[in-house]
Design a protein around this motif. Structure first.
Motif, PDB file in Angstrom:
ATOM      1  N   VAL A  37      -4.182  -7.525  -1.485  1.00 11.67           N
ATOM      2  CA  VAL A  37      -4.983  -6.769  -2.445  1.00 11.67           C
ATOM      3  C   VAL A  37      -5.252  -5.395  -1.840  1.00 11.67           C
ATOM      4  O   VAL A  37      -5.132  -5.187  -0.631  1.00 11.67           O
ATOM      5  CB  VAL A  37      -6.313  -7.477  -2.773  1.00 11.67           C
ATOM      6  N   SER A  38      -5.624  -4.440  -2.690  1.00  7.07           N
ATOM      7  CA  SER A  38      -5.855  -3.087  -2.197  1.00  7.07           C
ATOM      8  C   SER A  38      -6.775  -2.328  -3.141  1.00  7.07           C
ATOM      9  O   SER A  38      -6.964  -2.722  -4.294  1.00  7.07           O
ATOM     10  CB  SER A  38      -4.528  -2.335  -2.056  1.00  7.07           C
ATOM     11  N   ILE A  39      -7.327  -1.240  -2.631  1.00  6.79           N
ATOM     12  CA  ILE A  39      -8.110  -0.323  -3.453  1.00  6.79           C
ATOM     13  C   ILE A  39      -7.216   0.886  -3.748  1.00  6.79           C
ATOM     14  O   ILE A  39      -6.737   1.545  -2.826  1.00  6.79           O
ATOM     15  CB  ILE A  39      -9.396   0.120  -2.733  1.00  6.79           C
ATOM     16  N   VAL A  40      -6.980   1.147  -5.034  1.00  4.26           N
ATOM     17  CA  VAL A  40      -6.068   2.218  -5.432  1.00  4.26           C
ATOM     18  C   VAL A  40      -6.694   3.057  -6.539  1.00  4.26           C
ATOM     19  O   VAL A  40      -7.679   2.659  -7.169  1.00  4.26           O
ATOM     20  CB  VAL A  40      -4.713   1.659  -5.926  1.00  4.26           C
ATOM     21  N   ALA A  41      -6.103   4.200  -6.792  1.00  2.00           N
ATOM     22  CA  ALA A  41      -6.564   5.072  -7.872  1.00  2.00           C
ATOM     23  C   ALA A  41      -6.231   4.441  -9.222  1.00  2.00           C
ATOM     24  O   ALA A  41      -5.090   4.065  -9.471  1.00  2.00           O
ATOM     25  CB  ALA A  41      -5.904   6.442  -7.759  1.00  2.00           C
ATOM     26  N   LEU A  42      -7.232   4.318 -10.073  1.00  2.00           N
ATOM     27  CA  LEU A  42      -7.030   3.723 -11.395  1.00  2.00           C
ATOM     28  C   LEU A  42      -5.958   4.471 -12.186  1.00  2.00           C
ATOM     29  O   LEU A  42      -5.140   3.853 -12.880  1.00  2.00           O
ATOM     30  CB  LEU A  42      -8.356   3.725 -12.159  1.00  2.00           C
ATOM     31  N   LEU A  43      -5.941   5.801 -12.076  1.00  2.00           N
ATOM     32  CA  LEU A  43      -4.966   6.593 -12.823  1.00  2.00           C
ATOM     33  C   LEU A  43      -3.528   6.224 -12.490  1.00  2.00           C
ATOM     34  O   LEU A  43      -2.626   6.429 -13.298  1.00  2.00           O
ATOM     35  CB  LEU A  43      -5.169   8.082 -12.523  1.00  2.00           C
ATOM     36  N   SER A  44      -3.305   5.668 -11.305  1.00  2.00           N
ATOM     37  CA  SER A  44      -1.937   5.394 -10.852  1.00  2.00           C
ATOM     38  C   SER A  44      -1.391   4.050 -11.326  1.00  2.00           C
ATOM     39  O   SER A  44      -0.218   3.764 -11.123  1.00  2.00           O
ATOM     40  CB  SER A  44      -1.876   5.451  -9.321  1.00  2.00           C
ATOM     41  N   ILE A  45      -2.234   3.220 -11.959  1.00  6.07           N
ATOM     42  CA  ILE A  45      -1.772   1.867 -12.311  1.00  6.07           C
ATOM     43  C   ILE A  45      -1.831   1.588 -13.817  1.00  6.07           C
ATOM     44  O   ILE A  45      -1.832   0.431 -14.234  1.00  6.07           O
ATOM     45  CB  ILE A  45      -2.574   0.779 -11.551  1.00  6.07           C
ATOM     46  N   LYS A  46      -1.828   2.623 -14.624  1.00  2.00           N
ATOM     47  CA  LYS A  46      -1.903   2.430 -16.073  1.00  2.00           C
ATOM     48  C   LYS A  46      -0.762   1.557 -16.580  1.00  2.00           C
ATOM     49  O   LYS A  46      -0.978   0.581 -17.314  1.00  2.00           O
ATOM     50  CB  LYS A  46      -1.877   3.786 -16.790  1.00  2.00           C
ATOM     51  N   ASN A  47       0.465   1.879 -16.196  1.00  2.00           N
ATOM     52  CA  ASN A  47       1.622   1.112 -16.676  1.00  2.00           C
ATOM     53  C   ASN A  47       1.585  -0.325 -16.195  1.00  2.00           C
ATOM     54  O   ASN A  47       1.909  -1.258 -16.949  1.00  2.00           O
ATOM     55  CB  ASN A  47       2.927   1.774 -16.218  1.00  2.00           C
ATOM     56  N   GLU A  48       1.182  -0.526 -14.951  1.00  2.00           N
ATOM     57  CA  GLU A  48       1.149  -1.882 -14.390  1.00  2.00           C
ATOM     58  C   GLU A  48       0.079  -2.740 -15.069  1.00  2.00           C
ATOM     59  O   GLU A  48       0.275  -3.953 -15.240  1.00  2.00           O
ATOM     60  CB  GLU A  48       0.898  -1.818 -12.881  1.00  2.00           C
ATOM     61  N   LEU A  49      -1.019  -2.107 -15.473  1.00  2.00           N
ATOM     62  CA  LEU A  49      -2.046  -2.846 -16.216  1.00  2.00           C
ATOM     63  C   LEU A  49      -1.542  -3.204 -17.609  1.00  2.00           C
ATOM     64  O   LEU A  49      -1.734  -4.329 -18.085  1.00  2.00           O
ATOM     65  CB  LEU A  49      -3.330  -2.016 -16.314  1.00  2.00           C
ATOM     66  N   GLU A  50      -0.893  -2.234 -18.261  1.00  2.00           N
ATOM     67  CA  GLU A  50      -0.377  -2.485 -19.611  1.00  2.00           C
ATOM     68  C   GLU A  50       0.724  -3.534 -19.608  1.00  2.00           C
ATOM     69  O   GLU A  50       0.851  -4.313 -20.564  1.00  2.00           O
ATOM     70  CB  GLU A  50       0.149  -1.172 -20.211  1.00  2.00           C
ATOM     71  N   GLN A  51       1.512  -3.573 -18.539  1.00  2.00           N
ATOM     72  CA  GLN A  51       2.606  -4.541 -18.444  1.00  2.00           C
ATOM     73  C   GLN A  51       2.163  -5.870 -17.846  1.00  2.00           C
ATOM     74  O   GLN A  51       2.984  -6.755 -17.595  1.00  2.00           O
ATOM     75  CB  GLN A  51       3.740  -3.938 -17.607  1.00  2.00           C
ATOM     76  N   ASN A  52       0.863  -5.987 -17.629  1.00  2.00           N
ATOM     77  CA  ASN A  52       0.282  -7.244 -17.142  1.00  2.00           C
ATOM     78  C   ASN A  52       0.844  -7.663 -15.779  1.00  2.00           C
ATOM     79  O   ASN A  52       1.009  -8.854 -15.502  1.00  2.00           O
ATOM     80  CB  ASN A  52       0.514  -8.366 -18.161  1.00  2.00           C
ATOM     81  N   GLU A  53       1.109  -6.667 -14.935  1.00  2.00           N
ATOM     82  CA  GLU A  53       1.609  -6.957 -13.583  1.00  2.00           C
ATOM     83  C   GLU A  53       0.489  -6.968 -12.552  1.00  2.00           C
ATOM     84  O   GLU A  53       0.595  -7.651 -11.525  1.00  2.00           O
ATOM     85  CB  GLU A  53       2.650  -5.913 -13.178  1.00  2.00           C
ATOM     86  N   LEU A  54      -0.566  -6.205 -12.824  1.00  2.00           N
ATOM     87  CA  LEU A  54      -1.697  -6.128 -11.911  1.00  2.00           C
ATOM     88  C   LEU A  54      -3.000  -6.373 -12.656  1.00  2.00           C
ATOM     89  O   LEU A  54      -3.066  -6.211 -13.882  1.00  2.00           O
ATOM     90  CB  LEU A  54      -1.759  -4.738 -11.249  1.00  2.00           C
ATOM     91  N   LYS A  55      -4.020  -6.743 -11.919  1.00  2.00           N
ATOM     92  CA  LYS A  55      -5.346  -6.920 -12.505  1.00  2.00           C
ATOM     93  C   LYS A  55      -6.386  -6.274 -11.599  1.00  2.00           C
ATOM     94  O   LYS A  55      -6.185  -6.128 -10.392  1.00  2.00           O
ATOM     95  CB  LYS A  55      -5.675  -8.399 -12.688  1.00  2.00           C
ATOM     96  N   ILE A  56      -7.489  -5.852 -12.213  1.00  2.00           N
ATOM     97  CA  ILE A  56      -8.598  -5.269 -11.472  1.00  2.00           C
ATOM     98  C   ILE A  56      -9.578  -6.377 -11.125  1.00  2.00           C
ATOM     99  O   ILE A  56      -9.988  -7.158 -11.984  1.00  2.00           O
ATOM    100  CB  ILE A  56      -9.289  -4.172 -12.291  1.00  2.00           C
ATOM    101  N   VAL A  57      -9.931  -6.465  -9.852  1.00  2.00           N
ATOM    102  CA  VAL A  57     -10.879  -7.484  -9.379  1.00  2.00           C
ATOM    103  C   VAL A  57     -12.257  -6.842  -9.293  1.00  2.00           C
ATOM    104  O   VAL A  57     -12.450  -5.891  -8.530  1.00  2.00           O
ATOM    105  CB  VAL A  57     -10.464  -8.030  -7.999  1.00  2.00           C
ATOM    106  N   PRO A  58     -13.225  -7.309 -10.082  1.00  2.00           N
ATOM    107  CA  PRO A  58     -14.559  -6.688 -10.067  1.00  2.00           C
ATOM    108  C   PRO A  58     -15.320  -7.027  -8.778  1.00  2.00           C
ATOM    109  O   PRO A  58     -15.423  -8.179  -8.385  1.00  2.00           O
ATOM    110  CB  PRO A  58     -15.246  -7.302 -11.294  1.00  2.00           C
ATOM    111  N   VAL A  59     -15.815  -5.990  -8.130  1.00  2.00           N
ATOM    112  CA  VAL A  59     -16.608  -6.149  -6.912  1.00  2.00           C
ATOM    113  C   VAL A  59     -17.799  -5.202  -7.000  1.00  2.00           C
ATOM    114  O   VAL A  59     -17.649  -4.054  -7.441  1.00  2.00           O
ATOM    115  CB  VAL A  59     -15.771  -5.817  -5.657  1.00  2.00           C
ATOM    116  N   LYS A  60     -18.967  -5.675  -6.600  1.00  2.00           N
ATOM    117  CA  LYS A  60     -20.149  -4.815  -6.629  1.00  2.00           C
ATOM    118  C   LYS A  60     -19.921  -3.594  -5.743  1.00  2.00           C
ATOM    119  O   LYS A  60     -19.435  -3.699  -4.637  1.00  2.00           O
ATOM    120  CB  LYS A  60     -21.375  -5.595  -6.140  1.00  2.00           C
TER     121      LYS A  60
END
Length: 307
Positions: A237-260
């Motif tokens: 897992v990693s912390i990355v810029a949200l702007l850089s993963i738009k396509n991967e989110l839309e293609q259901n390849e990655l997910k955002i893990v909510p952390v406080k």
């Protein structure tokens, strides 16, 4: 002295590249032709401008001073051309920008409209690591640099253009729980990190320092694209810029893990040397960015508000 503007141009490009061969390629010349122009320019002076030791090209201290003067002369010549075009109602010339790798997801959307408005502008866009981007700015090779962390050792001006959200990301099928997690999650879960010097890594480290967390580093990679591929392959897992993963989110390849405590926030900033005299093209681009950044955000980046 009877040197030409062409000789000045060849000399400056050779100095910038520290190589006659590389400079010849950039100038669309043969290596012998570039060598002749350098020799003809050198013949104007009684003191050596450069020397070759082994096969390595070096610029003498005198050569460095002449290089700085040559750069200023060429800038003024370009200004004459730009001013002439401006009086004709046209904007022309080069716009030189260096961008850190993740900024490649931001800068094209600001350039798109500007270049359509001014088709006579020639763009030189260099996408590189942060160290090289700052070096280009420091050497006055570019008009602007796009970064999230401003260099402290340079006297610069800056213009914030887009919010940069950093989120914790995992492969879609990674078993990590999707429920909101405590910050203690980082003490037990190994992370994939960007290399030292990266703006993303700097923001992450500031967060961990404030929260007194010592994260585990599983892997260190030198580009955002490499990290995304490692995430998709479910290496970690990693912390990355949200702007850089738009396509991967839309293609259901990655997910955002909510952390406080996340997302982390920084700003994409256009920076330039405070003492630099901006060319008419650079001034026009800066004016465009200031006027249009809200519209660009609404058109291309407003989807990030949902995260």
């Amino acid at each position: 002295m009877n040197f030409t503007l062409h000789q000045l141009r060849v000399f400056t490009v050779i100095v910038q590249n520290k190589s006659i061969t590389k400079a010849a390629n950039e100038l669309n010349m043969t290596q012998p032709a570039a060598s002749i122009q350098l020799r003809n320019f050198q013949d104007q002076f009684d003191i050596p401008l450069s020397e070759v030791i082994g096969r390595q090209f070096y610029v003498t201290e005198f050569g460095k001073e002449i290089y700085q003067i040559a750069e200023r002369i060429l800038e003024q010549v370009n200004t004459i051309q730009y001013k002439t075009e401006a009086f004709k109602g046209l904007l022309s010339g080069k716009l030189k920008i260096s961008v850190v790798s993740t900024g490649n997801y931001v800068m094209p959307f600001f350039l798109k409209g500007f270049l359509r408005m001014h088709p006579g502008v020639e763009l030189v866009l260099d996408v590189s690591n942060k160290t090289q981007v700052i070096r280009d700015l420091e050497k006055n090779i570019v008009d602007f640099s796009l970064v999230t962390v401003s260099p402290r050792h340079l006297n610069i001006e800056e213009e914030s253009i887009v919010d940069n959200k950093l989120v914790l990301v995992a492969a879609k099928d990674n078993p990590v729980d999707d429920k909101i997690k405590s910050k203690q999650f980082f003490k037990t879960t190994p992370l994939i990190f960007r290399e030292e010097g990266s703006g993303t890594r700097f923001t992450m480290q500031q967060f961990f320092k404030e929260e007194q967390i010592e994260p585990k580093i599983k892997l260190e990679l030198t580009s955002n694209e490499a990290i995304k591929q490692a995430l998709i392959a479910d290496i970690g897992v990693s912390i990355v810029a949200l702007l850089s993963i738009k396509n991967e989110l839309e293609q259901n390849e990655l997910k955002i893990v909510p952390v406080k405590g996340l997302p982390l926030h920084s700003n994409w900033k256009l920076i330039w040397l405070k003492k630099k005299t901006l060319s008419p093209v650079a001034e026009a681009f800066l004016d465009y960015v200031r006027k249009e950044k809200e519209n660009v955000y609404k058109t291309y980046f407003s989807w990030t508000d949902d995260y």
